[in-house]
Design a protein around this motif. Structure first.
Motif, PDB file in Angstrom:
ATOM      1  N   GLU A 101      47.528 -24.701 -90.642  1.00 52.29           N
ATOM      2  CA  GLU A 101      47.406 -23.526 -90.149  1.00 52.29           C
ATOM      3  C   GLU A 101      48.220 -22.957 -89.230  1.00 52.29           C
ATOM      4  OE1 GLU A 101      45.835 -19.567 -89.871  1.00 52.29           O
ATOM      5  OE2 GLU A 101      45.335 -21.285 -91.406  1.00 52.29           O
ATOM      6  N   GLU A 105      50.439 -19.431 -89.175  1.00 52.77           N
ATOM      7  CA  GLU A 105      50.206 -18.469 -88.410  1.00 52.77           C
ATOM      8  C   GLU A 105      51.697 -18.041 -87.608  1.00 52.77           C
ATOM      9  OE1 GLU A 105      47.749 -16.607 -87.086  1.00 52.77           O
ATOM     10  OE2 GLU A 105      46.761 -17.176 -88.575  1.00 52.77           O
ATOM     11  N   ARG A 108      53.030 -15.814 -90.346  1.00 51.93           N
ATOM     12  CA  ARG A 108      52.508 -14.498 -90.254  1.00 51.93           C
ATOM     13  C   ARG A 108      53.176 -13.702 -88.902  1.00 51.93           C
ATOM     14  NH1 ARG A 108      47.717 -17.588 -91.012  1.00 51.93           N
ATOM     15  NH2 ARG A 108      47.014 -17.466 -93.351  1.00 51.93           N
ATOM     16  N   GLN A 109      53.151 -14.456 -87.803  1.00 57.73           N
ATOM     17  CA  GLN A 109      53.892 -13.797 -86.631  1.00 57.73           C
ATOM     18  C   GLN A 109      55.449 -13.322 -86.989  1.00 57.73           C
ATOM     19  OE1 GLN A 109      52.286 -12.640 -84.263  1.00 57.73           O
ATOM     20  NE2 GLN A 109      54.093 -12.076 -82.879  1.00 57.73           N
TER      21      GLN A 109
END
Length: 249
Positions: A101, A105, A108-109
């Motif tokens: 994860e 993350e 995604r950022q």
């Protein structure tokens, strides 16, 4: 410091800290950000793009296609691939897949303003058949030993429609020394300090790719040594390849 005196004749079997999924959290996310700096310094995107472009040409230069990048980390090498797509008028979509994860993350950022990129948390062995035109793995293959790697690549082949591109590190004392020094200049993160040099020691030489081709029963596997001590490996689904033997061993 034991690696200072090691031989690079065989791949190191030690596990990287990033492969221990019982740890992680903020320190791993920091490591992924520092890894992006290392990737820029050592030109990590170039061999992936080399292989993608090869498959794209063999497929008659489609104006639209998709890439699935497995073990993508924060997916930063794909920024250069998106630039190439823009320059060539290609409608490209990229899916970044990683098992942690923290990596998802960070991805995604990093790509929060890029609609062509989506992120999914998934395992390389759980990929849907034919889910992307090209399946890539950048600096991911070295996390697996010689017995595991054919299974990894088979999963990637099943998931691809046009073929597979693997880019990874040439196991050699020069890149090992360069990475050892650079990691200590740019980071104090435990993942970077340990896994950076170790990833080189777990990397590949030409004979490793020959053995992989034999294990896969895939004489069409193509590999080429690329600048800054990298390999690009291409396994196409068209019968257009011949085994390429690198001049750098």
């Amino acid at each position: 410091m034991r690696l200072m005196f090691r031989s690079f004749g065989q791949r190191d079997a030690a596990q990287e800290l990033m492969d221990d999924f019982t740890t992680g959290g903020p320190e791993l996310r920091t490591a992924l950000r520092h890894l992006r700096r290392l990737n820029r310094l050592f030109g990590a995107s170039a061999p992936a793009l080399y292989g993608i472009r090869r498959l794209w040409i063999e497929a008659d230069k489609p104006r639209r296609f998709s890439i699935l990048d497995v073990g993508a980390g924060s997916g930063d090498v794909n920024a250069r691939i998106l630039q190439w797509a823009d320059a060539n008028g290609i409608d490209l979509t990229i899916t970044l897949a990683d098992v942690t994860e923290e990596a998802c993350e960070e991805a995604r950022q990093l790509f929060r303003e890029e609609p062509r990129v989506r992120v999914q948390r998934s395992n390389v062995f759980e990929l849907a058949e034919g889910c992307a035109d090209i399946v890539t793995a950048s600096q991911f293959a070295h996390h697996f030993d010689a017995g595991e790697l054919p299974r990894v690549v088979d999963s990637m082949r099943r998931a691809s429609r046009l073929g597979v591109v693997i880019s990874d590190i040439h196991r050699h004392w020069i890149p090992w020394a360069a990475v050892w020094v650079t990691t200590r200049l740019i980071s104090s993160n435990k993942y970077i300090l340990n896994d950076g040099p170790l990833s080189v020691a777990k990397g590949f030489r030409a004979d490793d790719w020959k053995r992989l081709a034999e294990a896969l029963d895939c004489p069409a596997l193509f590999y080429a040594w690329r600048p800054l001590f990298r390999y690009a490996v291409v396994i196409g689904k068209r019968e257009l390849h011949t085994m390429h033997r690198s001049g750098m061993e």
